[in-house]
Design a protein around this motif. Structure first.
Motif, PDB file in Angstrom:
ATOM      1  N   ARG A  10       0.834  -1.219   0.000  1.00 53.42           N
ATOM      2  CA  ARG A  10       0.000   0.000   0.000  1.00 53.42           C
ATOM      3  C   ARG A  10       0.862   1.261   0.000  1.00 53.42           C
ATOM      4  N   GLN A  11       1.930   1.265   0.812  1.00 52.76           N
ATOM      5  CA  GLN A  11       2.812   2.420   0.902  1.00 52.76           C
ATOM      6  C   GLN A  11       3.998   2.338  -0.060  1.00 52.76           C
ATOM      7  N   ILE A  12       4.098   1.204  -0.784  1.00 50.65           N
ATOM      8  CA  ILE A  12       5.193   0.952  -1.734  1.00 50.65           C
ATOM      9  C   ILE A  12       6.528   1.283  -1.077  1.00 50.65           C
ATOM     10  N   GLU A  13       6.812   0.586  -0.006  1.00 50.77           N
ATOM     11  CA  GLU A  13       8.074   0.810   0.695  1.00 50.77           C
ATOM     12  C   GLU A  13       9.247   0.524  -0.229  1.00 50.77           C
ATOM     13  N   PRO A  14      10.330   1.338  -0.132  1.00 54.32           N
ATOM     14  CA  PRO A  14      11.507   1.107  -0.979  1.00 54.32           C
ATOM     15  C   PRO A  14      11.948  -0.350  -0.958  1.00 54.32           C
ATOM     16  N   GLY A  15      12.207  -0.884  -2.144  1.00 51.43           N
ATOM     17  CA  GLY A  15      12.584  -2.287  -2.268  1.00 51.43           C
ATOM     18  C   GLY A  15      11.431  -3.192  -2.644  1.00 51.43           C
ATOM     19  N   ASN A  16      10.204  -2.642  -2.659  1.00 56.42           N
ATOM     20  CA  ASN A  16       9.023  -3.452  -2.958  1.00 56.42           C
ATOM     21  C   ASN A  16       8.293  -3.019  -4.229  1.00 56.42           C
ATOM     22  N   SER A  17       8.866  -2.093  -4.967  1.00 52.70           N
ATOM     23  CA  SER A  17       8.196  -1.599  -6.171  1.00 52.70           C
ATOM     24  C   SER A  17       8.030  -2.697  -7.215  1.00 52.70           C
ATOM     25  N   GLU A  18       9.025  -3.583  -7.340  1.00 51.60           N
ATOM     26  CA  GLU A  18       8.915  -4.669  -8.319  1.00 51.60           C
ATOM     27  C   GLU A  18       7.790  -5.626  -7.946  1.00 51.60           C
ATOM     28  N   THR A  19       7.598  -5.845  -6.658  1.00 50.92           N
ATOM     29  CA  THR A  19       6.491  -6.697  -6.204  1.00 50.92           C
ATOM     30  C   THR A  19       5.160  -6.051  -6.548  1.00 50.92           C
ATOM     31  N   CYS A  20       5.064  -4.753  -6.345  1.00 56.00           N
ATOM     32  CA  CYS A  20       3.824  -4.033  -6.673  1.00 56.00           C
ATOM     33  C   CYS A  20       3.538  -4.123  -8.166  1.00 56.00           C
ATOM     34  N   VAL A  21       4.567  -4.010  -8.983  1.00 55.19           N
ATOM     35  CA  VAL A  21       4.410  -4.140 -10.439  1.00 55.19           C
ATOM     36  C   VAL A  21       3.937  -5.547 -10.786  1.00 55.19           C
ATOM     37  N   ALA A  22       4.533  -6.559 -10.146  1.00 56.86           N
ATOM     38  CA  ALA A  22       4.156  -7.954 -10.417  1.00 56.86           C
ATOM     39  C   ALA A  22       2.696  -8.208 -10.063  1.00 56.86           C
ATOM     40  N   HIS A  56      -2.900  -9.011 -12.211  1.00 59.26           N
ATOM     41  CA  HIS A  56      -4.317  -8.671 -12.320  1.00 59.26           C
ATOM     42  C   HIS A  56      -4.631  -7.870 -13.591  1.00 59.26           C
ATOM     43  N   GLN A  57      -3.641  -7.833 -14.493  1.00 59.74           N
ATOM     44  CA  GLN A  57      -3.805  -7.165 -15.785  1.00 59.74           C
ATOM     45  C   GLN A  57      -4.173  -5.680 -15.605  1.00 59.74           C
ATOM     46  N   LYS A  58      -3.471  -5.043 -14.670  1.00 57.90           N
ATOM     47  CA  LYS A  58      -3.641  -3.616 -14.420  1.00 57.90           C
ATOM     48  C   LYS A  58      -2.354  -2.877 -14.794  1.00 57.90           C
ATOM     49  N   ASP A  59      -2.480  -1.596 -15.076  1.00 57.81           N
ATOM     50  CA  ASP A  59      -1.338  -0.776 -15.446  1.00 57.81           C
ATOM     51  C   ASP A  59      -0.521  -0.443 -14.195  1.00 57.81           C
ATOM     52  N   PRO A  60       0.724  -0.935 -14.088  1.00 52.43           N
ATOM     53  CA  PRO A  60       1.533  -0.684 -12.893  1.00 52.43           C
ATOM     54  C   PRO A  60       1.823   0.796 -12.662  1.00 52.43           C
ATOM     55  N   GLN A  61       1.744   1.608 -13.706  1.00 47.97           N
ATOM     56  CA  GLN A  61       2.053   3.024 -13.567  1.00 47.97           C
ATOM     57  C   GLN A  61       0.951   3.781 -12.811  1.00 47.97           C
ATOM     58  N   THR A  62      -0.261   3.258 -12.878  1.00 47.43           N
ATOM     59  CA  THR A  62      -1.386   3.977 -12.273  1.00 47.43           C
ATOM     60  C   THR A  62      -2.108   3.167 -11.197  1.00 47.43           C
ATOM     61  N   HIS A  63      -1.765   1.885 -11.077  1.00 47.05           N
ATOM     62  CA  HIS A  63      -2.525   1.011 -10.171  1.00 47.05           C
ATOM     63  C   HIS A  63      -1.739   0.709  -8.908  1.00 47.05           C
ATOM     64  N   ASN A  64      -2.417   0.839  -7.763  1.00 39.67           N
ATOM     65  CA  ASN A  64      -1.846   0.431  -6.486  1.00 39.67           C
ATOM     66  C   ASN A  64      -2.656  -0.756  -5.970  1.00 39.67           C
TER      67      ASN A  64
END
Length: 318
Positions: free
Chosen positions: A125-137, A142-150
């Motif tokens: 939820r807070q996209i802690e440093p080091g977890n951005s790749e997990t958020c993208v995955a 879920h077939q969502k745009d990683p640039q706009t989806h949290n």
């Protein structure tokens, strides 16, 4: 190698390298008070590390300032915490500590439902440093745009259940039984976050040298929450709770948590505006402190580099 006797060297499923790595990062030994603590991420680890540092007489401010740290998360750094890891000892001594009945070994556990929420809130939820790749995955899963989806909590959990291996997934949502090697290390105490003050006091009371410490009073000085406040309402329903309970079945069984406890978790009140504002300001301050520290390091490196260049130019012209 630490723990080879206790951990059955012949066990083919035992990853000795991972075990040693975990002991180096997450074990804390107090020879003074005969305590061994193994950290469980997202289970009051910040407060318990500060509590152990406190009873050792750790002088917080000078040490933190010398190392360039300014916030409470600094206690997770090995260059800050005063207690050694098991891997700091010769193998024979480390094994003796694990086997010695005079040492009390303890870890902490938490309701798997709330721990999973905390992991999502802090890391995703807070996209802690080091977890951005997990958020993208998760977004791509879920077939969502990683640039706009949290990713929402439900999206995070469904991704975890579908793609993660119980024994090797991220420590922050790996089953606690595996995180603390519960089937391999003989613990004298398991602290529950729901009764952390009373449980830590039991450990203190078991040793005359620590019985004078007030666990609740010490913990009150170091009560931290790395995640912004949120409402638990609607995060779980019966279907999601069933799947999570299956994934964490051993945690529910070993640590005696009720698989139906998600119902009471959903009743947690939403945070007030004042609580949200206070938490947001604190989070921004902490991030700014980290940025300031990184910037200062960069400035120092640049100055050193320019100084070397200047000296070389002077030497060449001479």
């Amino acid at each position: 190698m630490i723990g080879v006797t206790m951990l059955r060297r012949t066990d083919r499923n035992f990853d000795a390298r991972s075990f040693k790595h975990d002991m180096r990062r997450r074990s804390y030994v107090s020879e003074r008070y005969k305590l061994v603590y193994l950290e469980t991420p997202k289970v009051a680890s910040t407060s318990l590390k500060w509590a152990l540092a406190h009873i050792e007489g750790f002088s917080v401010t000078p040490a933190v300032l010398r190392a360039g740290y300014k916030n409470e998360m600094s206690i997770h750094s090995r260059e800050i915490h005063p207690l050694p890891a098991l891997t700091d000892y010769p193998a024979s001594r480390a094994q003796a500590i694990l086997d010695d009945a005079k040492f009390k070994r303890f870890a902490a556990a938490r309701n798997p439902y709330t721990r999973l929420i905390a992991a999502w809130s802090d890391k995703i939820r807070q996209i802690e440093p080091g977890n951005s790749e997990t958020c993208v995955a998760i977004s791509r899963f879920h077939q969502k745009d990683p640039q706009t989806h949290n990713p929402s909590f439900r999206e995070f959990v469904s991704w975890m259940l579908e793609t993660n291996d119980r024994e090797n997934c991220n420590l922050h949502w790996r089953p606690q039984t595996d995180v603390i090697y519960a089937a391999r290390i003989k613990y004298d105490y398991i602290i529950k976050t729901e009764s952390i003050g009373a449980d830590l006091q039991r450990i203190f009371d078991a040793n005359p040298d620590t019985s004078s410490f007030n666990a609740r009073g010490i913990l009150a000085q170091y009560r931290y929450n790395e995640s912004l406040p949120l409402s638990y309402e609607g995060l779980y329903d019966s279907e999601l709770a069933r799947d999570v309970a299956e994934f964490y079945a051993e945690d529910f069984r070993r640590f005696n948590y009720d698989p139906d406890s998600w119902k009471s978790i959903n009743d947690r009140k939403a945070p007030t505006y004042a609580e949200l504002e206070q938490a947001a300001v604190r989070a921004i301050q902490q991030r700014n402190q980290v940025i300031e520290k990184a910037t200062m390091k960069t400035r120092k490196k640049v100055k050193l580099f320019l100084r070397r260049v200047y000296r070389k130019l002077i030497a060449r012209d001479a």
